[in-house]
Design a protein around this motif. Structure first.
Motif, PDB file in Angstrom:
ATOM      1  N   VAL A 220       0.846  -1.205   0.000  1.00  0.00           N
ATOM      2  CA  VAL A 220       0.000   0.000   0.000  1.00  0.00           C
ATOM      3  C   VAL A 220       0.882   1.257   0.000  1.00  0.00           C
ATOM      4  N   SER A 221       2.100   1.109   0.534  1.00  0.00           N
ATOM      5  CA  SER A 221       2.994   2.283   0.584  1.00  0.00           C
ATOM      6  C   SER A 221       3.431   2.721  -0.821  1.00  0.00           C
ATOM      7  N   MET A 222       3.367   1.796  -1.796  1.00  0.00           N
ATOM      8  CA  MET A 222       3.855   2.159  -3.136  1.00  0.00           C
ATOM      9  C   MET A 222       3.073   3.337  -3.756  1.00  0.00           C
ATOM     10  N   PRO A 223       1.730   3.208  -3.911  1.00  0.00           N
ATOM     11  CA  PRO A 223       1.033   4.364  -4.495  1.00  0.00           C
ATOM     12  C   PRO A 223       1.140   5.609  -3.627  1.00  0.00           C
ATOM     13  N   LEU A 224       1.230   5.399  -2.311  1.00  0.00           N
ATOM     14  CA  LEU A 224       1.265   6.567  -1.416  1.00  0.00           C
ATOM     15  C   LEU A 224       2.591   7.317  -1.522  1.00  0.00           C
ATOM     16  N   PHE A 225       3.698   6.586  -1.557  1.00  0.00           N
ATOM     17  CA  PHE A 225       4.994   7.267  -1.707  1.00  0.00           C
ATOM     18  C   PHE A 225       5.099   7.934  -3.085  1.00  0.00           C
ATOM     19  N   ILE A 226       4.565   7.265  -4.101  1.00  0.00           N
ATOM     20  CA  ILE A 226       4.590   7.870  -5.447  1.00  0.00           C
ATOM     21  C   ILE A 226       3.742   9.145  -5.442  1.00  0.00           C
ATOM     22  N   PHE A 227       2.577   9.043  -4.811  1.00  0.00           N
ATOM     23  CA  PHE A 227       1.661  10.196  -4.722  1.00  0.00           C
ATOM     24  C   PHE A 227       2.347  11.348  -3.978  1.00  0.00           C
ATOM     25  N   MET A 228       3.028  11.002  -2.881  1.00  0.00           N
ATOM     26  CA  MET A 228       3.728  12.034  -2.116  1.00  0.00           C
ATOM     27  C   MET A 228       4.794  12.716  -2.991  1.00  0.00           C
ATOM     28  N   GLY A 229       5.524  11.897  -3.750  1.00  0.00           N
ATOM     29  CA  GLY A 229       6.566  12.449  -4.625  1.00  0.00           C
ATOM     30  C   GLY A 229       5.987  13.427  -5.639  1.00  0.00           C
ATOM     31  N   TYR A 230       4.845  13.030  -6.245  1.00  0.00           N
ATOM     32  CA  TYR A 230       4.225  13.919  -7.232  1.00  0.00           C
ATOM     33  C   TYR A 230       3.667  15.180  -6.576  1.00  0.00           C
TER      34      TYR A 230
ATOM     35  N   THR B 245      15.660  27.820   3.711  1.00  0.00           N
ATOM     36  CA  THR B 245      14.830  27.780   2.493  1.00  0.00           C
ATOM     37  C   THR B 245      14.133  26.435   2.350  1.00  0.00           C
ATOM     38  N   MET B 246      14.845  25.380   2.738  1.00  0.00           N
ATOM     39  CA  MET B 246      14.234  24.062   2.514  1.00  0.00           C
ATOM     40  C   MET B 246      13.739  23.429   3.815  1.00  0.00           C
ATOM     41  N   TRP B 247      13.365  24.257   4.789  1.00  0.00           N
ATOM     42  CA  TRP B 247      12.936  23.709   6.081  1.00  0.00           C
ATOM     43  C   TRP B 247      11.754  22.763   5.921  1.00  0.00           C
ATOM     44  N   SER B 248      10.831  23.112   5.033  1.00  0.00           N
ATOM     45  CA  SER B 248       9.631  22.279   4.909  1.00  0.00           C
ATOM     46  C   SER B 248       9.981  20.904   4.370  1.00  0.00           C
ATOM     47  N   ALA B 249      10.936  20.868   3.406  1.00  0.00           N
ATOM     48  CA  ALA B 249      11.351  19.583   2.849  1.00  0.00           C
ATOM     49  C   ALA B 249      12.047  18.757   3.928  1.00  0.00           C
ATOM     50  N   LEU B 250      12.931  19.406   4.704  1.00  0.00           N
ATOM     51  CA  LEU B 250      13.661  18.692   5.750  1.00  0.00           C
ATOM     52  C   LEU B 250      12.703  18.189   6.833  1.00  0.00           C
ATOM     53  N   LEU B 251      11.672  18.985   7.104  1.00  0.00           N
ATOM     54  CA  LEU B 251      10.672  18.566   8.097  1.00  0.00           C
ATOM     55  C   LEU B 251       9.960  17.301   7.621  1.00  0.00           C
ATOM     56  N   LEU B 252       9.568  17.309   6.356  1.00  0.00           N
ATOM     57  CA  LEU B 252       8.862  16.152   5.790  1.00  0.00           C
ATOM     58  C   LEU B 252       9.745  14.904   5.832  1.00  0.00           C
ATOM     59  N   ILE B 253      11.010  15.074   5.415  1.00  0.00           N
ATOM     60  CA  ILE B 253      11.939  13.936   5.412  1.00  0.00           C
ATOM     61  C   ILE B 253      12.144  13.434   6.844  1.00  0.00           C
TER      62      ILE B 253
ATOM     63  N   PRO C 257       6.190   1.782   7.279  1.00  0.00           N
ATOM     64  CA  PRO C 257       6.431   2.567   6.067  1.00  0.00           C
ATOM     65  C   PRO C 257       5.138   3.012   5.385  1.00  0.00           C
ATOM     66  N   THR C 258       4.113   2.149   5.422  1.00  0.00           N
ATOM     67  CA  THR C 258       2.844   2.510   4.778  1.00  0.00           C
ATOM     68  C   THR C 258       2.189   3.691   5.488  1.00  0.00           C
ATOM     69  N   GLU C 259       2.204   3.642   6.835  1.00  0.00           N
ATOM     70  CA  GLU C 259       1.608   4.756   7.586  1.00  0.00           C
ATOM     71  C   GLU C 259       2.403   6.036   7.364  1.00  0.00           C
ATOM     72  N   ALA C 260       3.739   5.891   7.333  1.00  0.00           N
ATOM     73  CA  ALA C 260       4.579   7.071   7.095  1.00  0.00           C
ATOM     74  C   ALA C 260       4.264   7.667   5.728  1.00  0.00           C
ATOM     75  N   ALA C 261       4.004   6.787   4.759  1.00  0.00           N
ATOM     76  CA  ALA C 261       3.675   7.262   3.405  1.00  0.00           C
ATOM     77  C   ALA C 261       2.358   8.027   3.401  1.00  0.00           C
ATOM     78  N   GLY C 262       1.355   7.464   4.090  1.00  0.00           N
ATOM     79  CA  GLY C 262       0.042   8.116   4.146  1.00  0.00           C
ATOM     80  C   GLY C 262       0.136   9.481   4.804  1.00  0.00           C
ATOM     81  N   VAL C 263       0.819   9.521   5.955  1.00  0.00           N
ATOM     82  CA  VAL C 263       0.964  10.794   6.672  1.00  0.00           C
ATOM     83  C   VAL C 263       1.803  11.763   5.830  1.00  0.00           C
ATOM     84  N   GLY C 264       2.830  11.228   5.161  1.00  0.00           N
ATOM     85  CA  GLY C 264       3.679  12.070   4.298  1.00  0.00           C
ATOM     86  C   GLY C 264       2.871  12.758   3.212  1.00  0.00           C
ATOM     87  N   CYS C 265       1.906  12.035   2.630  1.00  0.00           N
ATOM     88  CA  CYS C 265       1.053  12.629   1.586  1.00  0.00           C
ATOM     89  C   CYS C 265       0.278  13.815   2.156  1.00  0.00           C
ATOM     90  N   VAL C 266      -0.281  13.602   3.339  1.00  0.00           N
ATOM     91  CA  VAL C 266      -1.104  14.672   3.935  1.00  0.00           C
ATOM     92  C   VAL C 266      -0.216  15.870   4.301  1.00  0.00           C
TER      93      VAL C 266
END
Lengths: 441, 176
Positions: free
Chosen positions: A67-77, A228-236, A250-259
């Motif tokens: 389930v983490s696959m579409p979510l991580f891809i979605f987060m990337g996009y 400048t990149m604080w938001s990116a570092l926060l997400l990572i 990892p799946t939950e992290a992906a879901g939360v990462g998308c949000v």
């Protein structure tokens, strides 16, 4: 076929696969056809196909990790749509722009940071290339080839540094923990980034014309870069910390990462319905095509194991007393050749049904093999004529010929081979962190 | 005949697009319910039992319902190194021929997906979780998704064979 010699069985399968691929058949359909024929041969009747119904459901539905696959891809996009790539690139310039090699280091660093939010090599190259290439070539007069090469190669870090779609797909296929695979990719990902930057540094010191002007260093610039990149570092930070401190799978992290990515986009006023829709559709396409490959590779795998072909190959190699290093080199060579002609994901799933049981049967760690496979997939992304990153970078290079990208990427090709060698000599580079975090590598 | 093929193809294209839109929406829904579950677990200490199980069902649905849309968007991959060097008419014929050949494995996968759905439905089989979800539901999404995919393959193969102009399907069938 059970009575055929091992050599003939393998030859027939290889010729059949190559013929179908050369005919232009969709790779997933070709694999499904081969797999079904193998199952029919091994079972001797139509009844032997009965397992297909369960298999094509179980591969997908019985795996929460997938389930983490579409979510991580979605987060990337989403990250791409909301403009985090620009911030990461601007921030990286302030941090590493002063090192000999200048902005080429920023390409690698920003790709590595973007990779920690995006599981796709092509998306990483496209996102950073679109920003870096015009700026460096047109405004800062950097030589074309090193710029194109560094972004094409930097993009490959997208699948080595977690989250990585390739790690998820590999983990699902071989039944390995995705969290462990992600952990295994971190150290090699950092080392490979350092090797890339070391090469840029050495090349710039020896011949300053391989890079453009470097920027002056100031603590203020570096801190401003980080800001400048604080938001990116926060997400990572949230993704990595939540997985490895045990708060989330990892799946939950992906879901939360998308949000969180969507929330960042909302804060920057870049989040629109259109952006979310496009990100979701792009994620759907990638997921559907990748998962169909995994399902059809499992069909091939079932057919092969029914015929005991992987086991027979392993036994034959053990009996022949072939040196492990020689075998490993031959396998790397095979992937380098296949990578020239095949889409990387298809290359992986076409070969894993044979290579995985063979390598693990010979005592190689499954997690370590995952890292090696990902680097080989990365190499396939930058080897012509079918190197996706090459196409992507050429496409955004304002009409530069493909040869510029290919020549630019050659040094990084050897850097990756060096990384594979390091991993062969010191497998702990990949297995140490998962062992430390999970107790097994 | 040509009109009929075009009409059928348009209907199928619409169904595939619907499958794609549903799949895309399911990705967003999955992300949201997983996040809500994390919040519910850590903030309110009340995890939602259904999330893990239903996320998997939604994945099954989005993957299989998205196959047709992915095919029509040209996102499935193939090797075009050799075929790409052939004259356009031969390329079209090869494309149709390989699609027709591809109908064989997809039909078999499709047949067994319906068979498995039916055995789950008649056997009243439920998941081994507290929710006891009837398993014919997720199996049905596999069967429907593969059926749409199968008809899409047949439709595109038909278009190639009949050389019918076919709107957005004129783009390459996959990524070479």
């Amino acid at each position: 076929m059970a009575e055929l010699s091992l050599t003939w069985s393998i030859l027939i399968i290889i010729v059949a696969i190559l013929t179908l691929l050369a005919s232009g058949m969709l790779i997933a359909l070709a694999m499904a056809l081969i797999g079904i024929v193998l199952i029919l041969i091994s079972g001797g009747s139509l009844a032997s196909l009965g397992a297909l119904g369960i298999l094509q459901y179980n591969v997908v539905g019985d795996n929460f990790g997938l389930v983490s696959m579409p979510l991580f891809i979605f987060m990337g996009y989403l990250v791409l749509e909301v403009g985090l790539a620009e911030r990461i690139y601007d921030g990286s310039i302030g941090i590493v722009g002063f090192i000999p090699g200048g902005l080429l280091h920023a390409n690698i660093l920003s790709c590595a940071i973007f990779a920690a939010m995006c599981g796709s090599s092509v998306a990483t190259a496209a996102a950073l290339g679109a920003i870096a290439i015009p700026l460096e070539i047109n405004r800062h007069n950097y030589p074309v080839r090193p710029v194109l090469g560094s972004v094409a190669a930097g993009g490959t870090l997208g699948i080595l540094i977690p989250p990585s779609v390739t790690f998820i797909a590999y983990g699902v296929f071989v039944g390995e923990s995705i969290g462990q695979l992600f952990a295994a990719g971190i150290v090699p990902g950092i080392i490979l980034s350092c090797i890339f930057m070391l090469y840029i540094f050495i090349a710039a010191v020896i011949d300053p014309s391989t890079a453009g002007p470097r920027l002056s260093f100031s603590i203020k610039k570096a801190l401003s870069g980080l800001a400048t990149m604080w938001s990116a570092l926060l997400l990572i930070g949230l993704i990595i910390a939540s997985i490895y401190l045990g708060f989330a799978t990892p799946t939950e992290a992906a879901g939360v990462g998308c949000v969180i990515a969507a929330a960042i986009g909302f804060c920057y006023r870049r989040l629109t319905f259109k952006a979310v829709r496009e990100a979701a559709m792009a994620s759907l396409y990638t997921t559907s095509f990748m998962v169909l490959l995994i399902v059809t590779a499992q069909i091939v795998s079932l057919g092969l194991s029914n015929l005991e072909i992987p086991q027979r190959i392993t036994a034959a190699i053990v009996e022949a007393g072939i040196n492990k290093a020689v075998l490993f080199s031959l396998i790397v060579l095979m992937y380098l050749i296949l990578g020239c002609f095949l889409e990387p994901g298809s290359m992986l799933f076409l070969t894993l049904p044979i290579v995985y049981p063979l390598m693990t049967g010979l005592g190689f760690s499954s997690v370590w093999l995952g890292v090696i496979m990902v680097i080989l997939v990365e190499l396939a992304n930058i080897t012509p004529p079918v190197g996706f990153n090459l196409f992507v970078i050429q496409g955004i290079s304002e009409g530069r010929p493909m040869i510029d990208v290919v020549v630019g990427v050659i040094p990084y090709f050897f850097c990756m081979l060096l990384m594979i060698t390091l991993l062969y000599v010191w497998p702990e580079l990949a297995t140490w962190l998962p062992t430390y975090l999970f107790g097994r590598g | 005949m040509r009109t009929l093929i075009v009409a059928l193809s348009k209907s199928l294209s619409l169904i595939s697009q619907m499958g794609g839109s549903i799949g895309a929406a399911l990705i967003v829904v999955t992300a949201v319910i997983i996040t809500v579950n994390c919040v519910a677990r850590y903030v309110y200490n009340r995890p939602m039992m259904f999330v893990d199980e239903y996320s998997c069902y939604m994945l099954v649905a989005l993957v299989y319902c998205g196959l047709g849309a992915t095919l029509r968007a040209g996102k499935h991959v193939y090797v075009d190194m050799f075929v790409g060097k052939l004259p356009a008419r031969v390329q079209r014929a090869m494309s149709a021929a390989t699609l027709v050949l591809g109908v064989v494995p997809v039909s078999i996968m499709c047949w067994y997906s319906w068979k498995t759905f039916w055995s789950n439905y008649t056997g009243k089989i439920v998941s081994l979780t507290p929710l006891q979800t009837p398993l014919w539901l997720p199996y049905l999404t596999v069967a429907i998704g593969l059926t749409i995919f199968l008809f899409d393959i047949i439709a595109i193969a038909g278009q190639r064979l009949a050389s019918v102009p076919h709107g957005q399907d004129r783009v390459a069938l996959g990524r070479g």
